[in-house]
Write an enzyme that holds these catalytic residues in place. Sequence first.
Site, PDB file in Angstrom:
ATOM      1  CB  SER A  62      -0.863  -0.012   1.261  1.00 37.25           C
ATOM      2  OG  SER A  62      -1.370   1.268   1.559  1.00 37.25           O
ATOM      3  CE1 TYR A  85      -4.550  -1.756   4.819  1.00 39.06           C
ATOM      4  CE2 TYR A  85      -3.547   0.360   4.337  1.00 39.06           C
ATOM      5  CZ  TYR A  85      -4.081  -0.838   3.909  1.00 39.06           C
ATOM      6  OH  TYR A  85      -4.135  -1.129   2.555  1.00 39.06           O
TER       7      TYR A  85
HETATM    8  N1  LIG Z   1      -8.664  -0.484  -2.234  1.00 34.22           N
HETATM    9  C1  LIG Z   1      -7.625   0.289  -1.957  1.00 34.22           C
HETATM   10  O1  LIG Z   1      -7.712   1.527  -2.031  1.00 34.22           O
HETATM   11  C2  LIG Z   1      -6.310  -0.310  -1.592  1.00 34.22           C
HETATM   12  C3  LIG Z   1      -5.169   0.517  -1.634  1.00 34.22           C
HETATM   13  C4  LIG Z   1      -3.928  -0.020  -1.301  1.00 34.22           C
HETATM   14  C5  LIG Z   1      -3.817  -1.354  -0.944  1.00 34.22           C
HETATM   15  N2  LIG Z   1      -4.938  -2.134  -0.896  1.00 34.22           N
HETATM   16  C6  LIG Z   1      -4.744  -3.535  -0.516  1.00 34.22           C
HETATM   17  O2  LIG Z   1      -5.259  -4.357  -1.534  1.00 34.22           O
HETATM   18  C7  LIG Z   1      -5.666  -5.603  -0.986  1.00 34.22           C
HETATM   19  C8  LIG Z   1      -7.097  -5.896  -1.416  1.00 34.22           C
HETATM   20  O3  LIG Z   1      -7.930  -4.834  -0.976  1.00 34.22           O
HETATM   21  P1  LIG Z   1      -9.395  -4.584  -1.577  1.00 34.22           P
HETATM   22  O4  LIG Z   1      -9.618  -3.117  -1.514  1.00 34.22           O
HETATM   23  O5  LIG Z   1      -9.539  -5.304  -2.859  1.00 34.22           O
HETATM   24  O6  LIG Z   1     -10.254  -5.238  -0.378  1.00 34.22           O
HETATM   25  P2  LIG Z   1     -11.473  -6.285  -0.376  1.00 34.22           P
HETATM   26  O7  LIG Z   1     -12.019  -6.220   1.004  1.00 34.22           O
HETATM   27  O8  LIG Z   1     -12.383  -6.025  -1.516  1.00 34.22           O
HETATM   28  O9  LIG Z   1     -10.763  -7.707  -0.621  1.00 34.22           O
HETATM   29  C9  LIG Z   1     -10.023  -8.362   0.376  1.00 34.22           C
HETATM   30  C10 LIG Z   1     -10.214  -9.875   0.227  1.00 34.22           C
HETATM   31  O10 LIG Z   1      -9.391 -10.527   1.199  1.00 34.22           O
HETATM   32  C11 LIG Z   1     -10.140 -11.601   1.775  1.00 34.22           C
HETATM   33  N3  LIG Z   1      -9.628 -11.919   3.106  1.00 34.22           N
HETATM   34  C12 LIG Z   1      -9.685 -11.161   4.235  1.00 34.22           C
HETATM   35  N4  LIG Z   1      -9.166 -11.833   5.277  1.00 34.22           N
HETATM   36  C13 LIG Z   1      -8.758 -13.047   4.801  1.00 34.22           C
HETATM   37  C14 LIG Z   1      -8.163 -14.189   5.393  1.00 34.22           C
HETATM   38  N5  LIG Z   1      -7.866 -14.230   6.709  1.00 34.22           N
HETATM   39  N6  LIG Z   1      -7.874 -15.250   4.600  1.00 34.22           N
HETATM   40  C15 LIG Z   1      -8.178 -15.226   3.287  1.00 34.22           C
HETATM   41  N7  LIG Z   1      -8.764 -14.190   2.670  1.00 34.22           N
HETATM   42  C16 LIG Z   1      -9.059 -13.100   3.420  1.00 34.22           C
HETATM   43  C17 LIG Z   1     -11.573 -11.061   1.834  1.00 34.22           C
HETATM   44  O11 LIG Z   1     -12.519 -12.113   1.976  1.00 34.22           O
HETATM   45  C18 LIG Z   1     -11.669 -10.323   0.500  1.00 34.22           C
HETATM   46  O12 LIG Z   1     -12.106 -11.171  -0.549  1.00 34.22           O
HETATM   47  C19 LIG Z   1      -5.504  -5.483   0.536  1.00 34.22           C
HETATM   48  O13 LIG Z   1      -4.272  -6.062   0.915  1.00 34.22           O
HETATM   49  C20 LIG Z   1      -5.480  -3.981   0.754  1.00 34.22           C
HETATM   50  O14 LIG Z   1      -4.779  -3.618   1.908  1.00 34.22           O
HETATM   51  C21 LIG Z   1      -6.184  -1.659  -1.217  1.00 34.22           C
END
Ligand SMILES: NC(=O)c1ccc[n+]([C@@H]2O[C@H](COP(=O)([O-])OP(=O)(O)OC[C@H]3O[C@@H](n4cnc5c(N)ncnc54)[C@H](O)[C@@H]3O)[C@@H](O)[C@H]2O)c1
Length: 248
Positions: A132, A145
């Site tokens: 991130s 986070y």
């Molecule tokens: N959306 C953003 O702005 C953003 C920015 C930077 C980084 N990220 C990172 O991207 C990644 C995905 O984020 P997103 O926005 O798509 O979120 P999201 O909530 O849509 O997806 C996260 C997925 O991880 C799964 N998950 C959670 N805990 C778990 C576990 N213990 N075991 C297996 N699966 C598990 C959830 O079921 C979900 O399908 C994360 O690591 C997040 O920190 C997101």
Amino acid sequence: MTNSKVVVVTGANSGIGTSIANHFSESGCRVISLDLKTDSKILNSDVTSYLCDVTSESSAIEAMKQVRNEFGPIDVLIVNAGVVPSWQSTENIDVEDFDRVMRINLLGSVISLKSAVTHLRAPGASVVMTGSINSWKGDPNIASYVASKHGIAGLVKSAAMDLGKRGIRVNAVAPGAVLTDALRKRVLDRNDNDASKAEAYLENLAATTTSLGRIATIADVVNAVEFLASNKSEAITGQLIHIDGGVL
Ligand SMILES: NC(=O)c1ccc[n+]([C@@H]2O[C@H](COP(=O)([O-])OP(=O)(O)OC[C@H]3O[C@@H](n4cnc5c(N)ncnc54)[C@H](O)[C@@H]3O)[C@@H](O)[C@H]2O)c1
């Protein structure tokens, strides 16, 4: 991307993980989602979904073994599962919630990688973690986070040195805000559930913090992941690639 590669994506049941999994499956790769849930309506039907809790070593070991038995060596491992906590100022940190976030985002990434190592194609496999912007910069009210995602930057550096000897690369992408459903919900929550305030917040974020005047899209993240997974990046390892419209 060479077709028929075996690509494992953790957290592919929603958001960025789904888009990464769908992209690789549309490129002809054999893609496996490892997630707590298997009910995605937008994950391509040819992506195989296994239940896996990345915070449980036994669950991840079992899932990686199953992948290896069904599909053979893993060419690409995308360590993406993660959560974003609700805002808490430092003096109000809920220690149990801090621990939960660290367990999912950091320990879960360690467990995913450790459980996969013996099943990764060597030489040649590429591991890409979803870090991130908070893997290198701070933000208020979200210490767990930021700490967990800084941990990803350290993990890729150390793992790249360990696994480089086997010809395995380990990198991370560092997206800024990316408009997933999860982010939309968070921004709404933080703006009193007022859609126009949330929209204005995002416009201001893009205008005042990025060089390009825009935040990154999911497609921008997928493109960078594809590059790091491919042999076009074969001399790149241990790196955190910023994908944020140029936050400097
Ligand atoms: N959306 C953003 O702005 C953003 C920015 C930077 C980084 N990220 C990172 O991207 C990644 C995905 O984020 P997103 O926005 O798509 O979120 P999201 O909530 O849509 O997806 C996260 C997925 O991880 C799964 N998950 C959670 N805990 C778990 C576990 N213990 N075991 C297996 N699966 C598990 C959830 O079921 C979900 O399908 C994360 O690591 C997040 O920190 C997101």
